[in-house]
Design an enzyme around this catalytic site. Structure first.
Site, PDB file in Angstrom:
ATOM      1  N   LYS A 205       0.782  -1.247   0.000  1.00 34.92           N
ATOM      2  CA  LYS A 205       0.000   0.000   0.000  1.00 34.92           C
ATOM      3  C   LYS A 205       0.812   1.294   0.000  1.00 34.92           C
ATOM      4  CE  LYS A 205      -0.245   0.411   4.978  1.00 34.92           C
ATOM      5  NZ  LYS A 205      -0.965   0.849   6.142  1.00 34.92           N
TER       6      LYS A 205
ATOM      7  N   ARG B 266       3.563  18.151  -1.577  1.00 33.90           N
ATOM      8  CA  ARG B 266       4.073  16.831  -1.967  1.00 33.90           C
ATOM      9  C   ARG B 266       3.536  16.512  -3.367  1.00 33.90           C
ATOM     10  NH1 ARG B 266       2.474  11.817   1.926  1.00 33.90           N
ATOM     11  NH2 ARG B 266       0.382  12.440   1.258  1.00 33.90           N
ATOM     12  N   PRO B 267       4.416  16.089  -4.277  1.00 31.98           N
ATOM     13  CA  PRO B 267       3.939  15.776  -5.629  1.00 31.98           C
ATOM     14  C   PRO B 267       2.852  14.695  -5.584  1.00 31.98           C
ATOM     15  CG  PRO B 267       6.348  15.689  -5.546  1.00 31.98           C
ATOM     16  CD  PRO B 267       5.865  15.861  -4.134  1.00 31.98           C
TER      17      PRO B 267
ATOM     18  N   THR C 213      -8.065   6.300  -3.284  1.00 35.19           N
ATOM     19  CA  THR C 213      -6.988   6.700  -4.199  1.00 35.19           C
ATOM     20  C   THR C 213      -7.455   6.574  -5.653  1.00 35.19           C
ATOM     21  OG1 THR C 213      -4.599   6.525  -4.437  1.00 35.19           O
ATOM     22  CG2 THR C 213      -5.797   4.479  -4.533  1.00 35.19           C
TER      23      THR C 213
ATOM     24  N   TYR D 161       0.148   2.072  -7.404  1.00 33.94           N
ATOM     25  CA  TYR D 161      -0.699   1.488  -6.354  1.00 33.94           C
ATOM     26  C   TYR D 161      -2.175   1.637  -6.734  1.00 33.94           C
ATOM     27  CZ  TYR D 161      -3.311   1.351  -1.950  1.00 33.94           C
ATOM     28  OH  TYR D 161      -4.248   1.087  -0.971  1.00 33.94           O
TER      29      TYR D 161
ATOM     30  N   LEU E 120       0.209  11.013   7.275  1.00 34.42           N
ATOM     31  CA  LEU E 120       0.189  12.066   8.294  1.00 34.42           C
ATOM     32  C   LEU E 120      -0.020  11.538   9.719  1.00 34.42           C
ATOM     33  CD1 LEU E 120       0.100  15.064   9.084  1.00 34.42           C
ATOM     34  CD2 LEU E 120      -2.339  15.046   8.551  1.00 34.42           C
TER      35      LEU E 120
ATOM     36  N   LYS F  67      -5.343  -1.157  -7.674  1.00 33.97           N
ATOM     37  CA  LYS F  67      -6.670  -1.206  -7.038  1.00 33.97           C
ATOM     38  C   LYS F  67      -7.763  -1.097  -8.109  1.00 33.97           C
ATOM     39  CE  LYS F  67      -5.569  -1.659  -2.709  1.00 33.97           C
ATOM     40  NZ  LYS F  67      -5.900  -2.870  -1.945  1.00 33.97           N
TER      41      LYS F  67
ATOM     42  N   SER G 113      -9.847   1.567  -2.413  1.00 34.84           N
ATOM     43  CA  SER G 113      -9.289   2.805  -1.861  1.00 34.84           C
ATOM     44  C   SER G 113      -9.823   4.039  -2.567  1.00 34.84           C
ATOM     45  CB  SER G 113      -7.769   2.768  -2.022  1.00 34.84           C
ATOM     46  OG  SER G 113      -7.213   4.006  -1.659  1.00 34.84           O
TER      47      SER G 113
HETATM   48  P1  NAD Z   1      -1.087  -3.352   6.236  1.00 32.06           P
HETATM   49  O1  NAD Z   1       0.164  -3.330   5.449  1.00 32.06           O
HETATM   50  O2  NAD Z   1      -1.037  -3.008   7.675  1.00 32.06           O
HETATM   51  O3  NAD Z   1      -1.799  -4.768   6.089  1.00 32.06           O
HETATM   52  C1  NAD Z   1      -1.645  -5.586   4.945  1.00 32.06           C
HETATM   53  C2  NAD Z   1      -1.371  -7.006   5.432  1.00 32.06           C
HETATM   54  O4  NAD Z   1      -1.190  -7.853   4.288  1.00 32.06           O
HETATM   55  C3  NAD Z   1      -0.090  -7.098   6.274  1.00 32.06           C
HETATM   56  O5  NAD Z   1      -0.344  -7.867   7.431  1.00 32.06           O
HETATM   57  C4  NAD Z   1       0.898  -7.800   5.355  1.00 32.06           C
HETATM   58  O6  NAD Z   1       1.853  -8.563   6.062  1.00 32.06           O
HETATM   59  C5  NAD Z   1      -0.033  -8.661   4.521  1.00 32.06           C
HETATM   60  N1  NAD Z   1       0.519  -9.026   3.218  1.00 32.06           N
HETATM   61  C6  NAD Z   1       1.147  -8.226   2.329  1.00 32.06           C
HETATM   62  N2  NAD Z   1       1.509  -8.939   1.248  1.00 32.06           N
HETATM   63  C7  NAD Z   1       1.084 -10.218   1.450  1.00 32.06           C
HETATM   64  C8  NAD Z   1       1.155 -11.404   0.685  1.00 32.06           C
HETATM   65  N3  NAD Z   1       1.772 -11.441  -0.508  1.00 32.06           N
HETATM   66  N4  NAD Z   1       0.627 -12.540   1.199  1.00 32.06           N
HETATM   67  C9  NAD Z   1       0.023 -12.522   2.419  1.00 32.06           C
HETATM   68  N5  NAD Z   1      -0.087 -11.414   3.181  1.00 32.06           N
HETATM   69  C10 NAD Z   1       0.448 -10.279   2.701  1.00 32.06           C
HETATM   70  O7  NAD Z   1      -2.130  -2.384   5.488  1.00 32.06           O
HETATM   71  P2  NAD Z   1      -3.573  -1.879   5.920  1.00 32.06           P
HETATM   72  O8  NAD Z   1      -3.486  -0.419   6.132  1.00 32.06           O
HETATM   73  O9  NAD Z   1      -4.120  -2.741   6.974  1.00 32.06           O
HETATM   74  O10 NAD Z   1      -4.350  -2.095   4.552  1.00 32.06           O
HETATM   75  C11 NAD Z   1      -5.136  -3.243   4.294  1.00 32.06           C
HETATM   76  C12 NAD Z   1      -5.708  -3.138   2.893  1.00 32.06           C
HETATM   77  O11 NAD Z   1      -6.467  -1.934   2.785  1.00 32.06           O
HETATM   78  C13 NAD Z   1      -4.663  -3.070   1.792  1.00 32.06           C
HETATM   79  O12 NAD Z   1      -5.129  -3.822   0.681  1.00 32.06           O
HETATM   80  C14 NAD Z   1      -4.591  -1.606   1.457  1.00 32.06           C
HETATM   81  O13 NAD Z   1      -4.185  -1.394   0.126  1.00 32.06           O
HETATM   82  C15 NAD Z   1      -6.036  -1.171   1.669  1.00 32.06           C
HETATM   83  N6  NAD Z   1      -6.189   0.264   1.965  1.00 32.06           N
HETATM   84  C16 NAD Z   1      -5.462   0.832   2.992  1.00 32.06           C
HETATM   85  C17 NAD Z   1      -5.588   2.192   3.244  1.00 32.06           C
HETATM   86  C18 NAD Z   1      -4.778   2.848   4.336  1.00 32.06           C
HETATM   87  O14 NAD Z   1      -4.598   4.065   4.268  1.00 32.06           O
HETATM   88  N7  NAD Z   1      -4.313   2.114   5.360  1.00 32.06           N
HETATM   89  C19 NAD Z   1      -6.455   2.971   2.481  1.00 32.06           C
HETATM   90  C20 NAD Z   1      -7.187   2.371   1.469  1.00 32.06           C
HETATM   91  C21 NAD Z   1      -7.049   1.008   1.221  1.00 32.06           C
HETATM   92  N1  UFG Z   2       0.776  15.323   5.003  1.00 28.70           N
HETATM   93  C1  UFG Z   2       1.633  16.237   5.577  1.00 28.70           C
HETATM   94  N2  UFG Z   2       2.779  15.778   6.158  1.00 28.70           N
HETATM   95  C2  UFG Z   2       3.100  14.445   6.209  1.00 28.70           C
HETATM   96  C3  UFG Z   2       2.212  13.515   5.621  1.00 28.70           C
HETATM   97  C4  UFG Z   2       1.056  13.991   5.017  1.00 28.70           C
HETATM   98  O1  UFG Z   2       1.378  17.438   5.543  1.00 28.70           O
HETATM   99  O2  UFG Z   2       4.159  14.092   6.744  1.00 28.70           O
HETATM  100  C5  UFG Z   2      -0.500  15.804   4.416  1.00 28.70           C
HETATM  101  C6  UFG Z   2      -0.699  15.445   2.976  1.00 28.70           C
HETATM  102  O3  UFG Z   2      -0.151  16.411   2.114  1.00 28.70           O
HETATM  103  C7  UFG Z   2      -2.228  15.366   2.896  1.00 28.70           C
HETATM  104  C8  UFG Z   2      -2.649  14.867   4.273  1.00 28.70           C
HETATM  105  O4  UFG Z   2      -1.537  15.160   5.133  1.00 28.70           O
HETATM  106  O5  UFG Z   2      -2.777  16.648   2.720  1.00 28.70           O
HETATM  107  C9  UFG Z   2      -2.917  13.362   4.328  1.00 28.70           C
HETATM  108  O6  UFG Z   2      -1.814  12.652   3.786  1.00 28.70           O
HETATM  109  P1  UFG Z   2      -1.644  11.073   3.975  1.00 28.70           P
HETATM  110  O7  UFG Z   2      -0.359  10.693   3.330  1.00 28.70           O
HETATM  111  O8  UFG Z   2      -1.855  10.711   5.385  1.00 28.70           O
HETATM  112  O9  UFG Z   2      -2.902  10.492   3.175  1.00 28.70           O
HETATM  113  P2  UFG Z   2      -3.296  10.607   1.623  1.00 28.70           P
HETATM  114  O10 UFG Z   2      -4.705  11.118   1.588  1.00 28.70           O
HETATM  115  O11 UFG Z   2      -2.313  11.328   0.855  1.00 28.70           O
HETATM  116  O12 UFG Z   2      -3.248   9.101   1.139  1.00 28.70           O
HETATM  117  C10 UFG Z   2      -3.694   8.000   1.926  1.00 28.70           C
HETATM  118  C11 UFG Z   2      -2.959   6.744   1.467  1.00 28.70           C
HETATM  119  C12 UFG Z   2      -3.398   6.380   0.076  1.00 28.70           C
HETATM  120  C13 UFG Z   2      -4.890   6.222   0.073  1.00 28.70           C
HETATM  121  C14 UFG Z   2      -5.552   7.489   0.530  1.00 28.70           C
HETATM  122  C15 UFG Z   2      -7.047   7.329   0.579  1.00 28.70           C
HETATM  123  O13 UFG Z   2      -1.564   6.941   1.483  1.00 28.70           O
HETATM  124  O14 UFG Z   2      -2.823   5.195  -0.312  1.00 28.70           O
HETATM  125  O15 UFG Z   2      -5.077   7.833   1.833  1.00 28.70           O
HETATM  126  O16 UFG Z   2      -7.378   6.172   1.270  1.00 28.70           O
HETATM  127  F1  UFG Z   2      -5.297   5.950  -1.171  1.00 28.70           F
END
Ligand code: NAD
Ligand code: UFG
Length: 346
Positions: A90, A298-299, A132, A154, A205, A158, A130
């Site tokens: 992710k 951030r880009p 995203t 990424y 963040l 998705k 997501s």
């Molecule tokens: P995380 O990295 O904490 O959890 C992912 C889990 O999958 C981990 O336990 C990791 O060890 C396991 N994993 C990774 N690759 C694997 C593989 N090949 N085989 C078996 N297990 C594997 O992430 P999270 O934040 O809990 O996210 C869970 C899901 O939600 C992900 O699919 C992520 O893309 C999605 N998601 C997360 C966010 C976020 O901001 N956290 C936002 C939107 C979507």
């Molecule tokens: N930000 C800062 N400083 C930091 C980190 C982030 O100012 O050190 C700002 C970013 O510019 C943004 C906000 O905080 O305005 C949130 O940033 P995050 O990186 O926490 O979250 P994003 O919304 O950019 O992205 C996250 C995940 C993506 C996911 C998305 C929506 O990284 O993968 O949330 O679920 F797709």
């Protein structure tokens, strides 16, 4: 109704909190995780929180979702009624540097899983999608019908999985699929025993500012204060991870209860908060000052991302119940009690 569930990635941040919620609802779980980004300690703590009796309903298989044998082993562990598929990679920046790896795990891994599901006559799946996918949205709050315009590898993986699930669901009757588009999952279980434990420097963040508050890092960098938002900093829809866990429970129940369907839903609060609002809320919850400095944008960032969660409320009877104060209170309880994440407690 008690179900047998396969939870891929169940040791991760969102997976572990959802495992706790599902065990509390009386379900039996087989967790498949290779611990690429997590620790078995998270599952041990899930079991500690549920108590010894419910804990016996959790089985762990250490393995990779891309391994046919590991996935088959998970399906042999119990007669699986439904799969919640969290496993994946992710990190946006890493996905730009290693796109093949992201396509392999996120898309290839999902293909492997879908094949095993069909082999075992299991056609009920909840997938972690997501926000995203929406890229730079034209409209905020963002409805599910907004155009999908991912802007990094990424996000492309998705989008590809959502496309794959649409094709699979249309190919034969009987598939019950939910693609849940999470906004910004943050916070922790209120016990302070479970939370987000990123390895290395956090790119998001919330974990970053938690680490500044606890003294692990000196300063937060705020990426731009010249965005077209009320205070100039980026606005996001932060969702408490326990609200997200409950959203999965609700989606699963609807899938099982209703006729086969493909459900695509935003999971968010519908409220946006700026970076500086989050800093202020975390300072209030922790009683710690969070020094910050404004740096360049951030880009790849967009100014505002906020869900329109009304479809999830209508279809699931679900809405978020916890606001920014609870998010920061629970995040601080976790961060202050576990400054090194799960690392020190193996
Ligand atoms: P995380 O990295 O904490 O959890 C992912 C889990 O999958 C981990 O336990 C990791 O060890 C396991 N994993 C990774 N690759 C694997 C593989 N090949 N085989 C078996 N297990 C594997 O992430 P999270 O934040 O809990 O996210 C869970 C899901 O939600 C992900 O699919 C992520 O893309 C999605 N998601 C997360 C966010 C976020 O901001 N956290 C936002 C939107 C979507
Ligand atoms: N930000 C800062 N400083 C930091 C980190 C982030 O100012 O050190 C700002 C970013 O510019 C943004 C906000 O905080 O305005 C949130 O940033 P995050 O990186 O926490 O979250 P994003 O919304 O950019 O992205 C996250 C995940 C993506 C996911 C998305 C929506 O990284 O993968 O949330 O679920 F797709």
């Amino acid at each position: 109704m008690s179900l047998q569930l396969l939870i891929t990635g169940g040791a991760g941040f969102i997976g572990s909190h959802t495992c706790l919620s599902l065990l509390e609802a009386g379900h039996g779980l087989v967790v498949l995780d290779n611990f690429a980004n997590s620790s078995p300690e998270a599952l041990r703590r899930v079991q500690e929180l549920t108590g010894p009796q419910a804990a016996t309903r959790l089985q762990l298989i250490r393995g990779d979702i891309r391994s046919r044998e590991a996935v088959a082993q998970a399906f042999r562990a119990a007669p699986i009624d439904a799969v919640l598929h969290f496993a994946g990679l992710k990190a946006v920046g890493e996905s730009v540097r290693q796109p093949q790896r992201y396509w392999d795990v996120n898309v290839g891994g999902t293909l492997q899983l879908l094949k095993a599901m069909a082999d075992h006559n299991c056609r009920t799946l909840v997938f972690s999608s997501s926000a995203t996918l929406y890229g730079f949205p034209d409209q905020v709050p963002i409805p599910e019908k907004a155009p999908l315009r991912p802007i990094n590898p990424y996000g492309h993986t998705k989008a590809a999985v959502e496309r794959l699930l649409t094709d699979v669901a249309a190919s034969e009757p009987g598939w019950r699929v939910a693609a849940l588009r999470y906004f910004n999952p943050v916070g922790a279980h209120p016990s302070g025993r479970l939370g987000e434990a990123p390895s290395g420097t956090p790119s998001n963040l919330f974990p970053y500012l938690s680490q500044v508050a606890v003294g692990l890092r000196p300063t937060l960098q705020v990426f731009g204060a010249d965005w077209p938002t009320p205070d100039g900093t980026g606005v996001r829809d932060y969702i408490h991870v326990m609200d997200l866990a409950e959203g999965h429970r609700a989606a699963l129940e609807v899938l099982v209860r209703e006729p086969p369907q493909l459900l695509t839903l935003n999971l968010g609060s519908g409220r946006g908060h700026s970076v500086l609002e989050l800093v202020a809320a975390f300072e209030a919850a922790s009683g710690r000052a969070i020094p910050y400095q404004v740096v360049a944008r951030r880009p790849g960032d967009s100014p505002t991302s906020v869900a329109d969660p009304s479809l999830a409320t209508a279809r699931l009877g679900w809405r978020t119940r916890r606001g920014l104060a609870e998010i920061c209170r629970d995040g601080w309880a976790w961060q202050s009690a576990n400054p090194q994440g799960y690392g020190e407690a193996h």
